[in-house]
Design a protein around this motif. Structure first.
Motif, PDB file in Angstrom:
ATOM      1  N   PRO A 200       0.821  -1.407   0.008  1.00 59.34           N
ATOM      2  CA  PRO A 200       0.029   0.025   0.033  1.00 59.34           C
ATOM      3  C   PRO A 200       0.969   1.277  -0.107  1.00 59.34           C
ATOM      4  N   TYR A 201       0.210   2.062  -0.547  1.00 60.18           N
ATOM      5  CA  TYR A 201       1.207   3.555  -0.757  1.00 60.18           C
ATOM      6  C   TYR A 201       0.287   4.835  -0.537  1.00 60.18           C
ATOM      7  N   VAL A 202       0.953   5.939  -0.401  1.00 56.21           N
ATOM      8  CA  VAL A 202       0.151   7.074  -0.116  1.00 56.21           C
ATOM      9  C   VAL A 202       1.256   8.126  -1.344  1.00 56.21           C
TER      10      VAL A 202
ATOM     11  N   ALA B  81       5.738  12.312  -5.020  1.00 56.17           N
ATOM     12  CA  ALA B  81       6.149  11.429  -4.346  1.00 56.17           C
ATOM     13  C   ALA B  81       5.282  10.102  -3.860  1.00 56.17           C
ATOM     14  N   TYR B  82       5.839   8.807  -4.092  1.00 55.77           N
ATOM     15  CA  TYR B  82       5.102   7.762  -3.786  1.00 55.77           C
ATOM     16  C   TYR B  82       5.717   6.865  -2.536  1.00 55.77           C
ATOM     17  N   VAL B  83       5.016   6.854  -1.458  1.00 55.70           N
ATOM     18  CA  VAL B  83       5.381   6.417  -0.182  1.00 55.70           C
ATOM     19  C   VAL B  83       4.973   4.989   0.040  1.00 55.70           C
TER      20      VAL B  83
ATOM     21  N   ILE C  51      10.652   2.622   2.013  1.00 54.09           N
ATOM     22  CA  ILE C  51      10.281   2.651   0.157  1.00 54.09           C
ATOM     23  C   ILE C  51       9.547   3.811  -0.231  1.00 54.09           C
ATOM     24  N   GLY C  52      10.352   4.576  -1.090  1.00 55.90           N
ATOM     25  CA  GLY C  52       9.661   5.796  -1.763  1.00 55.90           C
ATOM     26  C   GLY C  52      10.134   6.008  -3.142  1.00 55.90           C
ATOM     27  N   ILE C  53       9.265   6.362  -4.035  1.00 58.19           N
ATOM     28  CA  ILE C  53       9.673   6.603  -5.444  1.00 58.19           C
ATOM     29  C   ILE C  53       9.283   8.256  -5.886  1.00 58.19           C
ATOM     30  N   TYR C  54      10.057   9.069  -6.215  1.00 60.72           N
ATOM     31  CA  TYR C  54       9.889  10.263  -6.486  1.00 60.72           C
ATOM     32  C   TYR C  54       9.572  10.300  -8.047  1.00 60.72           C
ATOM     33  N   ARG C  55       8.413  10.509  -8.535  1.00 59.48           N
ATOM     34  CA  ARG C  55       7.948  10.598  -9.751  1.00 59.48           C
ATOM     35  C   ARG C  55       8.094  12.102 -10.337  1.00 59.48           C
TER      36      ARG C  55
END
Length: 242
Positions: free
Chosen positions: A102-104, A115-117, A124-128
């Motif tokens: 799950p992510y916010v 930012a997907y965290v 875990i985080g991905i900066y789009r």
């Protein structure tokens, strides 16, 4: 008059890939042209994991242009914090959905991006966003960088800008595992784009100690028959700050 050779790219068409933008990469994701994605953890990350971490635990990892790489989950499961940068929302969605995490989401302050965290594990985080819009002030310094084909995917004319952007994100005692390729772009347009040892020293040598860990011939049927290559070598380097 010299006849211009029509080059094929890794996506199977003849569109110009020399100066791909974030939007161009996003379009490739939308079309499902993501043959570069690996279903398994990258073998060079596994092989040189101890070189990268030097036996240390609970580190901060950075994966530039990460796509939906399973390397992110693998590193996080080892107890590390993993931050990726990616230009495609679809890739970000797919990473979290395919890993049942799950992510916010939230806006990245001062950057045109999201930012997907991970909602249940902030490790875990991905900066789009556009890689070049990020800075160490936004990211905070990293202990390790795992560059699996990012440096060789950007336009060659932007390599100095890339090095100038990513090196400041590495901690003084950090390590940078750089995965590159030796190939001819005379017939095969790329990406990836050819990267010699001289190129690595040109763009990283002023600030980094450079150790070549391995050079392996990985030329297979796809590279010969579909890409028109006669040779294709994967070369791995370990970079540390001087």
């Amino acid at each position: 008059m010299e006849t211009q050779v029509e080059k094929i790219n890794q996506f199977g068409d003849d569109k110009d890939v020399a100066n791909m933008s974030v939007g161009d990469w996003e379009e490739r994701w939308e079309r499902g042209q993501t043959h570069f994605h690996m279903e398994d953890v990258h073998p060079n990350l596994q092989k040189y994991y101890k070189h990268l971490t030097r036996g240390r635990d609970k580190l901060r990892f950075y994966l530039p242009l990460c796509g939906k790489s399973v390397d992110i989950r693998w590193l996080a499961d080892k107890g590390h914090t993993v931050i990726g940068c990616e230009g495609s929302d679809l890739a970000c969605h797919q990473f979290f959905e395919e890993n049942s995490i799950p992510y916010v989401t939230s806006k990245i302050p001062g950057v045109d991006g999201i930012a997907y965290v991970a909602g249940n594990r902030e490790a875990i985080g991905i900066y789009r966003c556009d890689f070049f819009q990020l800075s160490v002030e936004i990211l905070e310094p990293f202990d390790c960088i795992w560059d699996r084909g990012s440096f060789v995917a950007i336009p060659v004319t932007m390599r100095q800008q890339y090095a100038d952007s990513i090196i400041p994100t590495l901690k003084k005692d950090g390590s940078y595992l750089l995965d590159t390729f030796l190939l001819s772009n005379d017939v095969f347009a790329g990406p990836p784009f050819n990267c010699t040892e001289d190129d690595v020293y040109k763009y990283f040598g002023n600030l980094c100690n450079i150790e070549k860990l391995e050079s392996t011939d990985i030329c297979g049927d796809v590279h010969r028959q579909e890409w028109g290559l006669q040779s294709f070598d994967e070369v791995v380097y370990l970079l540390t700050l001087k």
